[in-house]
Design a protein around this motif. Structure first.
Motif, PDB file in Angstrom:
ATOM      1  N   GLU A   1      40.324  35.067  50.465  1.00 38.34           N
ATOM      2  CA  GLU A   1      40.130  34.175  49.327  1.00 38.34           C
ATOM      3  C   GLU A   1      40.200  34.894  47.992  1.00 38.34           C
ATOM      4  O   GLU A   1      40.661  34.325  46.999  1.00 38.34           O
ATOM      5  CB  GLU A   1      38.770  33.467  49.437  1.00 38.34           C
ATOM      6  CG  GLU A   1      38.649  32.525  50.618  1.00 38.34           C
ATOM      7  CD  GLU A   1      39.471  31.266  50.452  1.00 38.34           C
ATOM      8  OE1 GLU A   1      39.986  31.036  49.344  1.00 38.34           O
ATOM      9  OE2 GLU A   1      39.608  30.515  51.436  1.00 38.34           O
ATOM     10  N   VAL A   2      39.728  36.157  47.935  1.00 39.57           N
ATOM     11  CA  VAL A   2      39.668  36.869  46.649  1.00 39.57           C
ATOM     12  C   VAL A   2      40.455  38.176  46.742  1.00 39.57           C
ATOM     13  O   VAL A   2      41.639  38.211  46.439  1.00 39.57           O
ATOM     14  CB  VAL A   2      38.204  37.136  46.230  1.00 39.57           C
ATOM     15  CG1 VAL A   2      38.155  37.643  44.789  1.00 39.57           C
ATOM     16  CG2 VAL A   2      37.354  35.865  46.354  1.00 39.57           C
ATOM     17  N   SER A   3      39.795  39.246  47.188  1.00 42.42           N
ATOM     18  CA  SER A   3      40.459  40.549  47.305  1.00 42.42           C
ATOM     19  C   SER A   3      39.569  41.470  48.121  1.00 42.42           C
ATOM     20  O   SER A   3      38.380  41.200  48.343  1.00 42.42           O
ATOM     21  CB  SER A   3      40.721  41.172  45.919  1.00 42.42           C
ATOM     22  OG  SER A   3      39.503  41.525  45.286  1.00 42.42           O
TER      23      SER A   3
ATOM     24  N   GLN B   1      34.409  42.079  37.540  1.00 46.34           N
ATOM     25  CA  GLN B   1      34.950  40.897  38.221  1.00 46.34           C
ATOM     26  C   GLN B   1      34.782  39.645  37.362  1.00 46.34           C
ATOM     27  O   GLN B   1      35.667  38.792  37.307  1.00 46.34           O
ATOM     28  CB  GLN B   1      34.233  40.695  39.567  1.00 46.34           C
ATOM     29  CG  GLN B   1      34.562  41.742  40.612  1.00 46.34           C
ATOM     30  CD  GLN B   1      35.970  41.610  41.144  1.00 46.34           C
ATOM     31  OE1 GLN B   1      36.502  40.518  41.256  1.00 46.34           O
ATOM     32  NE2 GLN B   1      36.580  42.734  41.473  1.00 46.34           N
TER      33      GLN B   1
ATOM     34  N   VAL C   1      33.864  30.467  49.504  1.00 44.29           N
ATOM     35  CA  VAL C   1      33.459  31.811  49.087  1.00 44.29           C
ATOM     36  C   VAL C   1      31.961  32.014  49.285  1.00 44.29           C
ATOM     37  O   VAL C   1      31.518  33.066  49.775  1.00 44.29           O
ATOM     38  CB  VAL C   1      33.860  32.065  47.622  1.00 44.29           C
ATOM     39  CG1 VAL C   1      33.239  33.350  47.091  1.00 44.29           C
ATOM     40  CG2 VAL C   1      35.378  32.145  47.496  1.00 44.29           C
TER      41      VAL C   1
ATOM     42  N   TRP D   1      36.902  25.744  47.061  1.00 41.62           N
ATOM     43  CA  TRP D   1      37.090  27.194  47.072  1.00 41.62           C
ATOM     44  C   TRP D   1      35.763  27.914  46.897  1.00 41.62           C
ATOM     45  O   TRP D   1      35.461  28.867  47.621  1.00 41.62           O
ATOM     46  CB  TRP D   1      38.064  27.595  45.964  1.00 41.62           C
ATOM     47  CG  TRP D   1      38.367  29.055  45.938  1.00 41.62           C
ATOM     48  CD1 TRP D   1      39.302  29.719  46.672  1.00 41.62           C
ATOM     49  CD2 TRP D   1      37.712  30.052  45.124  1.00 41.62           C
ATOM     50  NE1 TRP D   1      39.282  31.059  46.378  1.00 41.62           N
ATOM     51  CE2 TRP D   1      38.315  31.295  45.434  1.00 41.62           C
ATOM     52  CE3 TRP D   1      36.704  30.005  44.179  1.00 41.62           C
ATOM     53  CZ2 TRP D   1      37.926  32.464  44.816  1.00 41.62           C
ATOM     54  CZ3 TRP D   1      36.302  31.186  43.570  1.00 41.62           C
ATOM     55  CH2 TRP D   1      36.917  32.396  43.891  1.00 41.62           C
TER      56      TRP D   1
ATOM     57  N   PHE E   1      36.658  42.808  45.915  1.00 40.10           N
ATOM     58  CA  PHE E   1      35.555  41.869  45.757  1.00 40.10           C
ATOM     59  C   PHE E   1      34.715  41.806  47.028  1.00 40.10           C
ATOM     60  O   PHE E   1      33.480  41.738  46.955  1.00 40.10           O
ATOM     61  CB  PHE E   1      36.101  40.482  45.420  1.00 40.10           C
ATOM     62  CG  PHE E   1      35.039  39.446  45.210  1.00 40.10           C
ATOM     63  CD1 PHE E   1      34.349  39.371  44.019  1.00 40.10           C
ATOM     64  CD2 PHE E   1      34.720  38.546  46.211  1.00 40.10           C
ATOM     65  CE1 PHE E   1      33.357  38.423  43.815  1.00 40.10           C
ATOM     66  CE2 PHE E   1      33.736  37.590  46.023  1.00 40.10           C
ATOM     67  CZ  PHE E   1      33.062  37.529  44.820  1.00 40.10           C
TER      68      PHE E   1
ATOM     69  N   ASP F   1      37.780  37.294  35.983  1.00 40.16           N
ATOM     70  CA  ASP F   1      37.808  35.862  36.273  1.00 40.16           C
ATOM     71  C   ASP F   1      37.896  35.041  34.991  1.00 40.16           C
ATOM     72  O   ASP F   1      38.647  34.060  34.913  1.00 40.16           O
ATOM     73  CB  ASP F   1      36.557  35.479  37.063  1.00 40.16           C
ATOM     74  CG  ASP F   1      36.555  34.018  37.484  1.00 40.16           C
ATOM     75  OD1 ASP F   1      37.449  33.630  38.258  1.00 40.16           O
ATOM     76  OD2 ASP F   1      35.669  33.268  37.041  1.00 40.16           O
TER      77      ASP F   1
END
Length: 422
Positions: free
Chosen positions: A318-320, A369, A44, A40, A323, A373
């Protein structure tokens, strides 16, 4: 009676064996989860490189096109989406890999999940409408960006693009259930002040021959494009969650390929309808660096915009969307500095303060962020510890039950032997 006892004893032994072979061990689970985490982060990181390198290069090449004699706003808009054919190899690769994985000889649980996934996929008409909407939205957004890049210095243009964070926070709050925190509000205030400084500093910043009215148009178009693009990002994330419902990179390519095709068609129509297509031949001949440089500038602008878009959509997947927009502003400090070096843009005190405020706002977003996380990791860790404790407790209870059952079976056998002796 003895046969029944033997069957019961056999069932007990088989139950122990099945429990001992049920599911992977905690060590294997940890190894699998660690490998997935590394994959992952690799994806990213790759998307981040695509986004930053593509966006910075495309912005500088777009300004180079105008500075060396290009003047077609529709052509500058067209190249922002016309590079989508370079995605065709990836498009067919992921389509074929998904098809081959769907024909495995053994029946697995993934086939059941795939069946449920197919049942929840949107209809063809819904996807067509979605792609048309996103394509036309991007066409208008790209046109506003072209106006901004034509009438503004690159450094001012890049700093104004940093307001995407503020717009994206608003749309993420309204559409994606993103919560406002003190750090996010701090970023919004700082980015707003940064844009306001550039607005009041317009006259001293406008060192070119661009009239003040056109400078204001470029300023407003850049702000409008930033807001529209932020709306697009939030709608993309919402579409992944509510409409597309496919967590594959193929879905990311679909959402880049088909809207880009629609955007390109709209720009081609605008190019011919506006009459700018008739001037392209003379524009190529009069280009300062020659015809080859003219063509290569447009081609590489189109390619780098597509690379940037793939990275952007990958981060959304993968995130938003928030982000992805935060990462896109990582190019914020780089582009103004490169503009000063290559295009002799003016970097005075007011613009420097605006740059520092924008970076401060960006760092606030990054820290938020990081906090989110860390909080999610703690929640996952606590859930895993609770699950391990529950599993251990169930194992102890199961062992105790089996011991009692074995003891009862042994006592029963001894009593039966005693009866036989009597």
């Amino acid at each position: 009676m003895e046969a029944a006892q033997e069957l019961e004893l056999q069932a007990t032994v088989e139950g122990r064996e099945s429990n001992s072979h049920k599911g992977p061990s905690p060590t294997n689970q940890f190894q699998v989860s660690t490998l997935q985490a590394y994959k992952w982060w690799l994806r990213v990181a790759l998307y981040i490189i695509f986004l930053l390198a593509g966006q910075s290069t495309a912005t500088l090449l777009g300004r180079l096109y105008y500075d060396k004699g290009g003047n077609s706003k529709w052509m500058a808009t067209l190249v922002q989406s016309a590079g989508f054919p370079i995605l065709i190899p990836l498009f067919f690769f992921f389509s074929s890999s998904n098809t081959s994985s769907n024909h495995e000889p053994e029946m697995t649980r993934s086939e059941h999940e795939e069946h449920n996934l197919i049942a929840t996929r949107p209809s063809f008409h819904a996807l067509v409408l979605l792609y048309l909407f996103f394509g036309l939205l991007l066409a208008g957004d790209n046109m506003m960006y072209s106006y901004g890049l034509l009438y503004l210095p690159v450094s001012t243009y890049s700093l104004l693009c940093g307001t995407q964070l503020a717009f994206n926070a608003l749309f993420s709050f309204l559409l994606n259930s993103q919560k406002f925190t003190s750090l996010i509000l701090n970023s919004l205030v700082l980015l707003t002040i940064s844009a306001s400084l550039l607005a009041v500093h317009a006259e001293s910043d406008n060192t070119t021959e661009v009239p003040k009215g056109k400078y204001i148009i470029g300023f407003l178009c850049t702000l409008g494009a930033s807001g529209t693009y932020s709306l697009y990002l939030s709608l993309v994330q919402l579409s992944f969650q509510k409409v597309i419902k496919r967590e594959t990179f193929g879905a990311v390519l679909d959402l880049q390929f088909y809207p880009s095709f629609v955007t390109t068609c709209a720009c081609v129509v605008g190019l011919f309808a506006s009459g700018e297509s008739k001037k392209l031949g003379r524009e190529m001949r009069d280009y300062d660096e020659g015809k080859v440089s003219y063509v290569m500038t447009l081609v590489w602008t189109a390619v780098t915009w597509q690379i940037s878009s793939v990275g952007l959509l990958g981060l959304i997947f993968e995130v938003s969307s928030l982000f992805s927009n935060v990462i896109s502003t990582l190019a914020l400090p780089a582009v103004p500095v490169l503009a000063v070096i290559f295009f002799n843009d003016k970097m005075d005190g007011v613009k420097g303060i605006a740059l520092l405020l924008a970076i401060w706002g960006f760092l606030s977003y990054v820290y938020q962020q990081y906090l989110d996380d860390s909080r999610s990791k703690r929640m996952v860790s606590n859930a895993n510890e609770a699950s391990d404790s529950h599993t251990e407790l169930c194992s102890m209870v199961g062992n105790g039950t089996r011991l009692r059952k074995d003891k009862e079976i042994t006592q029963h056998e001894q009593s039966m032997q005693g009866l036989e002796i009597i």
